[in-house]
Design an enzyme around this catalytic site. Structure first.
Site, PDB file in Angstrom:
ATOM      1  N   ASP A  95       0.842  -1.195   0.000  1.00  0.00           N
ATOM      2  CA  ASP A  95       0.000   0.000   0.000  1.00  0.00           C
ATOM      3  C   ASP A  95       0.878   1.246   0.000  1.00  0.00           C
ATOM      4  O   ASP A  95       1.937   1.257  -0.625  1.00  0.00           O
ATOM      5  CB  ASP A  95      -0.902  -0.041   1.251  1.00  0.00           C
ATOM      6  CG  ASP A  95      -2.241   0.637   1.040  1.00  0.00           C
ATOM      7  OD1 ASP A  95      -2.255   1.863   0.914  1.00  0.00           O
ATOM      8  OD2 ASP A  95      -3.260  -0.060   0.998  1.00  0.00           O
TER       9      ASP A  95
ATOM     10  N   HIS B 190      -3.425   6.160   3.803  1.00  0.00           N
ATOM     11  CA  HIS B 190      -4.272   5.034   3.401  1.00  0.00           C
ATOM     12  C   HIS B 190      -3.774   3.722   3.994  1.00  0.00           C
ATOM     13  O   HIS B 190      -4.535   2.949   4.588  1.00  0.00           O
ATOM     14  CB  HIS B 190      -4.298   4.970   1.868  1.00  0.00           C
ATOM     15  CG  HIS B 190      -5.192   3.925   1.293  1.00  0.00           C
ATOM     16  ND1 HIS B 190      -4.770   2.637   1.061  1.00  0.00           N
ATOM     17  CD2 HIS B 190      -6.484   3.985   0.881  1.00  0.00           C
ATOM     18  CE1 HIS B 190      -5.768   1.946   0.522  1.00  0.00           C
ATOM     19  NE2 HIS B 190      -6.820   2.735   0.399  1.00  0.00           N
TER      20      HIS B 190
ATOM     21  N   ASN C  94     -13.774   0.605  -6.507  1.00  0.00           N
ATOM     22  CA  ASN C  94     -14.799   1.573  -6.132  1.00  0.00           C
ATOM     23  C   ASN C  94     -15.494   2.206  -7.326  1.00  0.00           C
ATOM     24  O   ASN C  94     -15.994   3.320  -7.247  1.00  0.00           O
ATOM     25  CB  ASN C  94     -14.174   2.699  -5.294  1.00  0.00           C
ATOM     26  CG  ASN C  94     -13.630   2.205  -3.983  1.00  0.00           C
ATOM     27  OD1 ASN C  94     -14.086   1.197  -3.467  1.00  0.00           O
ATOM     28  ND2 ASN C  94     -12.650   2.912  -3.463  1.00  0.00           N
TER      29      ASN C  94
ATOM     30  N   SER D 117     -11.228  -0.653  -0.154  1.00  0.00           N
ATOM     31  CA  SER D 117      -9.948  -0.706   0.562  1.00  0.00           C
ATOM     32  C   SER D 117     -10.157  -0.989   2.036  1.00  0.00           C
ATOM     33  O   SER D 117      -9.311  -1.602   2.694  1.00  0.00           O
ATOM     34  CB  SER D 117      -9.204   0.622   0.428  1.00  0.00           C
ATOM     35  OG  SER D 117      -8.520   0.706  -0.789  1.00  0.00           O
TER      36      SER D 117
END
Length: 643
Positions: A221, A262, A354, A422
């Site tokens: 990530d 994130h 998404n 996520s």
């Protein structure tokens, strides 16, 4: 695409019911007595997310106002039916036994044939004796019976009829069934009450079975706030979470610090420091985190970097790899890296995306557990991608975890509620870590366990494209796995003990009987675990309980799942060494024999359950287990012989 997983949608083979488990518990008691681009998939309108949000109206899910945690559908059992032991249970609090029967009622915890009789405090001993005689009761006084006059009584015949008669007797203040209660671990993190998503996946019940010890989860990530390095600070609510060395593919260093936020948020759902009186909780909070930074401070990266990150994580000991990122490119380089990770025994979990449209990659890649997002009512989030490639759904709307401030350069208390697939994926990665910590190390078996435990929302063909197998229920998955382990290992132990006893008597008529505590206790410790029933009485979050609940062969999992792949404590060398050292001590031979049979039972269960990954493949593992089990049985027979 995920065609193979969709075809096997109904799940794994039928697992033992609560009644079967209760029978097994009774049997055990009797024994003892006797190059495109990838982007982070959150929906928060920050960095790359803002670009996607602009392209996909409705990607952002509004904060749910006045949310009240929904009650989980309760699967409970087994009741203590059949465990007709006359004693006063000791525990502090009770909750449903998740994953066994469909509904909790008061009688499910009642102990058959036993009641509590609270006689009047001014009743003398003679009058109390008359009461007992009048109702034909067999009683044992409680610890404070001299003050309270409370007795535990065994009733012959219908309990309800006896209770009705006692209720009308003037000598009795109260009479009711004797019921079980159980200890329950509830984390003291103040924001747990706001983490509706943890309740929705059954976190508190799951923690009774596992907490992720010995498992390494790689978060590929934007990095994780795992260390104090230069201007970067470790997340305050990751203080007691162990982070192993990672890699930064942006700066080409070992310091995979999060400069976007994130990755830290995602990592928190997996292994946020829990029960520390601070902030929020993580699902597999005893797991280790491996930060692998492949996305820049805007949340963007390339398929090549993601592929490298996956390979690096697998080659450096990650047992679970979380990919809360994605893009539309079905990259062969990415697929090759995923195949390599699975070959290394790593479970790969990825966000579906998404876009509200088709599943992105790597969520839709072969071998990956693709995760769509749901809200507090198990409704698919409108931003969530859907279609072929969704294997399971998980909470992804307003997920609360700690993230960073000032691009990781300040120590702060920033707990934000993010939305996106996520946020859904790390719930599944955390559940995978719980399963791996129980010895389910074959990636396909981990996925099967997650799918089998999922809560079905819509089993139509169109529903499966939204939810896959259903909404993640970590508690159900770990309970099912634990039940299957107990039943298979107990039955294997019983059959092998009977076989060894018969063979020993055939060779030596005066051979020692295995039906004694000196044999059975070591056999239980090596086979199913001495306290295999612990999750139904005490939470395995406590290290001592976890150690006693594990088979001896599983203790190496506490060091690491990679060590356990070699089964260093589950082979004939251990009982052979004990035999070589202690064979001259006659009174220890039954214990060595029991340990050997328990080890053989454990090895048999490895083959029968098919959940473990060996370092040289499935066939080599089966042969290894068979040879060592046979050697253990020979060692056991030798130790039972008196000649």
């Amino acid at each position: 695409m995920h065609k193979s997983r969709l075809q096997r949608w109904p799940g794994t083979a039928h697992l033992p019911t609560g009644r079967a488990l209760a029978t097994s518990l009774l049997a055990a008691t009797a024994l003892v007595a006797a190059s495109g681009t990838a982007v982070a998939d959150d929906g928060n309108g920050r960095g790359a997310g803002a670009v996607l949000a602009a392209r996909s109206p409705g990607m952002l899910e509004p904060r749910l106002p006045d949310y009240v945690n929904p009650a989980l559908p309760v699967d409970v059992g087994p009741s203590r039916n059949g465990l007709n032991i006359l004693h006063e249970p000791v525990a502090t609090a009770g909750e449903p036994l998740h994953g066994m029967t469909s509904e909790l009622d008061e009688t499910s915890y009642d102990i058959p044939g036993q009641i509590v009789v609270d006689a009047r405090d001014d009743l003398d001993d003679a009058s109390l004796a008359d009461l007992v005689r009048d109702f034909s009761l067999r009683v044992i006084p409680t610890a404070l019976a001299s003050e309270t006059r409370i007795q535990i009584a065994t009733v012959d015949g219908p309990v309800s009829a006896t209770l009705e008669r006692l209720a009308h007797d003037p000598r009795v203040e109260a009479a009711e069934p004797l019921a079980w209660v159980r200890a329950s671990f509830v984390a003291n993190d103040p924001l747990l009450k706001d983490q509706w998503h943890m309740a929705r996946v059954g976190a508190e019940r799951a923690w009774d079975f596992a907490s992720g010890r010995g498992v390494t989860v790689a978060v590929v990530d934007t990095g994780i706030a795992c260390e104090d390095y230069g201007p970067f600070k470790k997340g305050t609510d990751l203080a007691s979470t162990e982070c192993v060395e990672g890699w930064n593919f942006i700066t080409k260093t070992t310091h995979a610090n999060d400069d976007q936020g994130h990755g830290t948020h995602v990592a928190g759902t997996i292994a946020q420091s829990t029960n520390n009186g601070l902030g929020a909780a993580g699902l597999a909070f005893h797991a280790r985190l491996m930060p692998v930074k492949v996305l820049n401070e805007s949340g963007w990266g390339t398929t090549a970097d993601v592929a490298d990150g996956i390979r690096w994580a697998a080659e450096h000991g990650a047992h679970v790899i979380n990919l809360s990122l994605g893009g539309p490119r079905n990259s062969k380089v990415l697929q090759s890296a995923i195949d390599d990770a699975i070959a290394h025994g790593a479970v790969v979990v990825a966000a579906a995306g998404n876009t509200g449209g088709r599943v992105q990659f790597p969520g839709a890649s072969d071998g990956v557990i693709g995760v769509s997002a749901t809200d507090a009512n198990d409704k698919i989030a409108r931003f969530s991608s859907r279609g072929q490639g969704v294997d399971v759904a998980a909470p992804g709307v307003n997920v609360t975890q700690q993230t960073i401030c000032n691009r990781g350069r300040d120590s702060c208390q920033n707990y934000s509620a993010y939305s996106g697939t996520s946020m859904a994926a790390p719930h599944v990665a955390g559940a995978a870590a719980l399963l791996v910590s129980l010895g389910v190390s074959e990636p396909r078996a981990v996925e099967d366990a997650i799918r089998a435990g999922a809560r079905v929302v819509d089993d139509s063909d169109s529903g499966k494209l939204l939810y896959g197998a259903g909404v993640l229920d970590a508690a159900s998955s770990v309970a099912r796995v634990t039940q299957s382990h107990i039943v298979v290992r107990l039955l294997s132990l019983l059959v092998l003990a009977m076989w060894v006893a018969r063979r020993a008597r055939k060779k030596d008529a005066s051979a020692t009987s295995p039906w004694r505590a000196s044999f059975l206790l070591p056999a239980l410790a090596a086979g199913p675990g001495l306290f295999f029933f612990a999750p139904w009485l005490l939470p395995r979050v406590d290290l001592a309980v976890d150690v006693l609940a594990r088979p001896i062969a599983d203790l190496d999992l506490l060091m690491g799942a990679s060590v356990h792949r070699w089964l260093p404590l589950a082979n004939a060398l251990v009982p052979a060494g004990l035999t070589a050292i202690f064979f001259g001590v006659k009174r220890l031979r039954p214990a060595i024999a029991g340990f050997a049979v328990g080890t053989a039972a454990y090895l048999t269960s490895v083959v029968l359950l098919g959940e473990a990954a060996g370092p040289f493949g499935r066939m080599a593992l089966v042969v290894w287990c068979a040879v060592n089990a046979a050697a253990c049985l020979w060692i056991a027979r030798t130790n039972l012989s008196t000649r």
